[in-house]
Design an enzyme around this catalytic site. Structure first.
Site, PDB file in Angstrom:
ATOM      1  N   LYS A   1       4.976  52.513  33.517  1.00 44.88           N
ATOM      2  CA  LYS A   1       3.813  52.670  32.632  1.00 44.88           C
ATOM      3  C   LYS A   1       3.882  51.682  31.461  1.00 44.88           C
ATOM      4  O   LYS A   1       2.911  50.965  31.193  1.00 44.88           O
ATOM      5  CB  LYS A   1       3.771  54.103  32.095  1.00 44.88           C
ATOM      6  CG  LYS A   1       2.922  54.291  30.866  1.00 44.88           C
ATOM      7  CD  LYS A   1       3.089  55.705  30.324  1.00 44.88           C
ATOM      8  CE  LYS A   1       2.513  55.903  28.957  1.00 44.88           C
ATOM      9  NZ  LYS A   1       3.264  55.284  27.873  1.00 44.88           N
ATOM     10  N   ASN A   2       5.020  51.656  30.777  1.00 45.46           N
ATOM     11  CA  ASN A   2       5.066  50.853  29.552  1.00 45.46           C
ATOM     12  C   ASN A   2       5.055  49.353  29.827  1.00 45.46           C
ATOM     13  O   ASN A   2       4.692  48.561  28.948  1.00 45.46           O
ATOM     14  CB  ASN A   2       6.275  51.252  28.696  1.00 45.46           C
ATOM     15  CG  ASN A   2       6.059  52.610  28.035  1.00 45.46           C
ATOM     16  OD1 ASN A   2       4.940  53.141  28.040  1.00 45.46           O
ATOM     17  ND2 ASN A   2       7.115  53.180  27.474  1.00 45.46           N
TER      18      ASN A   2
ATOM     19  N   CYS B   1       0.379  59.381  22.028  1.00 45.36           N
ATOM     20  CA  CYS B   1       1.049  60.654  21.729  1.00 45.36           C
ATOM     21  C   CYS B   1       1.257  60.823  20.233  1.00 45.36           C
ATOM     22  O   CYS B   1       1.573  59.863  19.528  1.00 45.36           O
ATOM     23  CB  CYS B   1       2.418  60.694  22.413  1.00 45.36           C
ATOM     24  SG  CYS B   1       2.316  60.871  24.191  1.00 45.36           S
TER      25      CYS B   1
ATOM     26  N   ARG C   1       3.111  56.717  12.990  1.00 45.80           N
ATOM     27  CA  ARG C   1       3.340  55.542  13.848  1.00 45.80           C
ATOM     28  C   ARG C   1       2.611  54.331  13.257  1.00 45.80           C
ATOM     29  O   ARG C   1       1.566  53.912  13.756  1.00 45.80           O
ATOM     30  CB  ARG C   1       2.880  55.823  15.289  1.00 45.80           C
ATOM     31  CG  ARG C   1       3.652  56.933  15.950  1.00 45.80           C
ATOM     32  CD  ARG C   1       3.187  57.206  17.369  1.00 45.80           C
ATOM     33  NE  ARG C   1       3.805  56.325  18.354  1.00 45.80           N
ATOM     34  CZ  ARG C   1       3.596  56.425  19.674  1.00 45.80           C
ATOM     35  NH1 ARG C   1       2.792  57.346  20.157  1.00 45.80           N
ATOM     36  NH2 ARG C   1       4.180  55.590  20.513  1.00 45.80           N
TER      37      ARG C   1
ATOM     38  N   ASP D   1      12.167  58.614  25.102  1.00 46.91           N
ATOM     39  CA  ASP D   1      11.217  59.141  26.092  1.00 46.91           C
ATOM     40  C   ASP D   1      11.882  60.068  27.111  1.00 46.91           C
ATOM     41  O   ASP D   1      11.199  60.641  27.961  1.00 46.91           O
ATOM     42  CB  ASP D   1      10.529  57.981  26.836  1.00 46.91           C
ATOM     43  CG  ASP D   1       9.468  57.313  25.976  1.00 46.91           C
ATOM     44  OD1 ASP D   1       9.214  57.794  24.862  1.00 46.91           O
ATOM     45  OD2 ASP D   1       8.898  56.299  26.428  1.00 46.91           O
TER      46      ASP D   1
ATOM     47  N   ARG E   1      -1.309  61.109  31.893  1.00 50.11           N
ATOM     48  CA  ARG E   1      -1.371  59.785  31.257  1.00 50.11           C
ATOM     49  C   ARG E   1      -0.238  58.902  31.770  1.00 50.11           C
ATOM     50  O   ARG E   1      -0.358  57.678  31.782  1.00 50.11           O
ATOM     51  CB  ARG E   1      -1.220  59.915  29.733  1.00 50.11           C
ATOM     52  CG  ARG E   1      -2.459  60.346  29.014  1.00 50.11           C
ATOM     53  CD  ARG E   1      -2.295  60.164  27.515  1.00 50.11           C
ATOM     54  NE  ARG E   1      -1.562  58.945  27.270  1.00 50.11           N
ATOM     55  CZ  ARG E   1      -0.581  58.801  26.385  1.00 50.11           C
ATOM     56  NH1 ARG E   1      -0.224  59.785  25.616  1.00 50.11           N
ATOM     57  NH2 ARG E   1       0.044  57.657  26.240  1.00 50.11           N
TER      58      ARG E   1
END
Ligand code: UD1
Length: 428
Positions: free
Chosen positions: A22-23, A117, A122, A305, A397
């Site tokens: 994903k990232n 999230c 952030r 994570d 997601r």
């Protein structure tokens, strides 16, 4: 508002294939617009964050075709420099990578402040610091970030903290700047290396990705490419912990074992067997687990994570485990939900103290964010009785077909629409 219903207590057994990271995908897809041509990206995970990225690319004028379940052809020849509105950007954190990519292409970008999230504060100060250092100006107004430059010139940036997002944005923004850009105290995550490899395959000149100093020599133009995204280290880690928590025996396939080392090492420490081979890792659960302490850190440390998922295992370990969150301010939003299942956890700031219990019992719980949701799934799989995990949009997601992959491993899991239209009709 769909939910997963899990009848827990079944050992997971079999083989699971891991999807693309994903990232990495959410960094590589915005970078495609720099090609100015047609790119084919393979091993793209079918997850909501990717769908949003593709929607943003389409909004900018890209022509997108799905070649198969995990390959996408993106024609970036008609990309326009238009603002990316709130409705698109708010869903994902990584929408801010369009700032770096558009800035590199057009010397200008206007993107709504990113979503993603809720893990505490952030800020994006380090992203802005790098854009400014390259010669751009930035304005944040009406929820939009606007960055403009007459030209971008290579620079030296020292990040005040190790940040994945700012490292990626800095690489994107500087790839076509005049001369050399040096990023110091850069993040070293596998997806940083994957983005560098992708950009290099389009003609960029990037050295040192994967170390804390990345050197980017600006190039005049970039070209088309075909590229395969690396496997998702966090998805793999999640199935590894799920195998251990259910005392199962699972082969996790299509992975890069090196990326999983911090997870493998902690699993071994608590008593699971982890057997690595070329592109697989096999996790064999134990009947009992030992306590351990974990502190999350930037790569190659233990990934933040994976912190919630590991907590879902440690709640069943003998003795007291201490989890220290070293990256985000608010990453214990799953704790309240695990307590509903019988876990004994107390939290003080960025530290959680877990007293192991004999067993968890199924309950109705809500996913507060992506990895919190993954932790609840693992807890539900190991608990006795039925667990209903709500707010699964967070899970979807970042995890491709999680219910189907778990079912194939023997889990008793169904996805239900909520409110359930059939049940509503029956009760009138
Ligand atoms: C990325 C990952 C996320 C992962 C995190 C840490 C993506 C899309 N998301 O998030 O899954 O949990 O890395 O591995 O890749 N910070 C600042 N100023 C900035 C930027 C960051 O203070 O300008 C702080 C953050 O608040 C946080 C820390 O730096 O405390 C690390 O954040 P960062 O590595 O940037 O995380 P993300 O890129 O948001």
């Amino acid at each position: 508002m769909d939910k997963f219903i899990i009848n827990g207590g079944r050992q997971l057994r079999g083989t699971v294939n891991i999807s693309g990271a994903k990232n990495a995908a959410v960094a590589i897809l915005p970078a495609v617009l720099l090609s100015g041509g047609v790119c084919v990206i393979e091993n793209v995970p079918q997850i909501k964050d990717v769908t949003i990225d593709l929607k943003i690319l389409a909004h900018l004028g890209a022509d997108i075709r799905l070649l198969n379940k995990s390959a996408v052809r993106i024609d970036a020849r008609r990309i326009r420099n238009v603002p990316i509105p709130y409705e698109l950007a708010r869903h994902i954190r990584a929408s801010y990578y369009f700032l770096g990519a558009l800035l590199a292409k057009f010397n200008h970008a206007k993107v709504s402040m990113p979503g993603g999230c809720d893990l505490g504060d952030r800020p994006i100060d380090q992203h802005i610091k790098c854009f400014k250092s390259l010669g751009a100006e930035s304005v944040i107004e009406h929820g939009m970030v606007e960055i403009s430059a007459s030209s971008l010139v290579g620079t030296q940036v020292y990040f005040d903290k190790v940040t994945v997002g700012a490292t990626i944005n800095a690489m994107l923004a500087s790839v076509k700047a005049q001369g050399l850009t040096i990023l110091e105290n850069a993040a070293k995550e596998p997806h940083i290396v994957d983005l560098a490899n992708f950009l290099n395959s389009m003609g960029a000149d990037i050295m040192g990705a994967g170390t804390d100093v990345i050197k980017i020599r600006g190039v005049k133009s970039m070209c088309e490419t075909n590229y395969t995204i690396i496997p998702d280290q966090i998805e793999a880690g999640t199935y590894m912990v799920a195998a251990a928590a259910t005392k199962g025996d699972v082969i996790i396939k299509g992975i890069i074992p090196k990326h999983l080392e911090p997870i493998s090492s902690k699993l071994r420490k608590v008593g699971a067997q982890v057997v690595e081979s070329d592109e697989c890792v096999r996790v064999i659960g134990a009947t009992e687990y030992e306590r351990t302490n974990i502190k999350t850190m930037p790569h190659p440390g233990f990934p933040t994570d994976m912190q919630p998922q590991f907590a879902a295992l440690l709640v069943l370990a003998k003795g007291t485990s201490i989890l220290t969150e070293g990256i985000f301010d608010n990453r214990f939003r799953y704790v309240e939900e695990l307590r509903r299942m019988g876990a004994d956890i107390s939290v003080d700031g960025k530290v959680a103290v877990i007293e192991g219990v004999e067993r968890l019992t199924g309950a109705q719980v809500k996913a507060a964010d992506l990895r919190a949701g993954a932790a609840l799934m693992i807890a539900g799989l190991s608990a006795s009785g039925t667990t209903q995990v709500e707010e699964i949009r967070h899970i979807e997601r970042g995890y491709e077909d999680m219910d189907l992959k778990l079912k194939a491993l023997g889990a008793d899991i169904v996805k239900r629409k909520f409110p359930d239209v059939e049940v509503m009709a029956r009760v009138g």
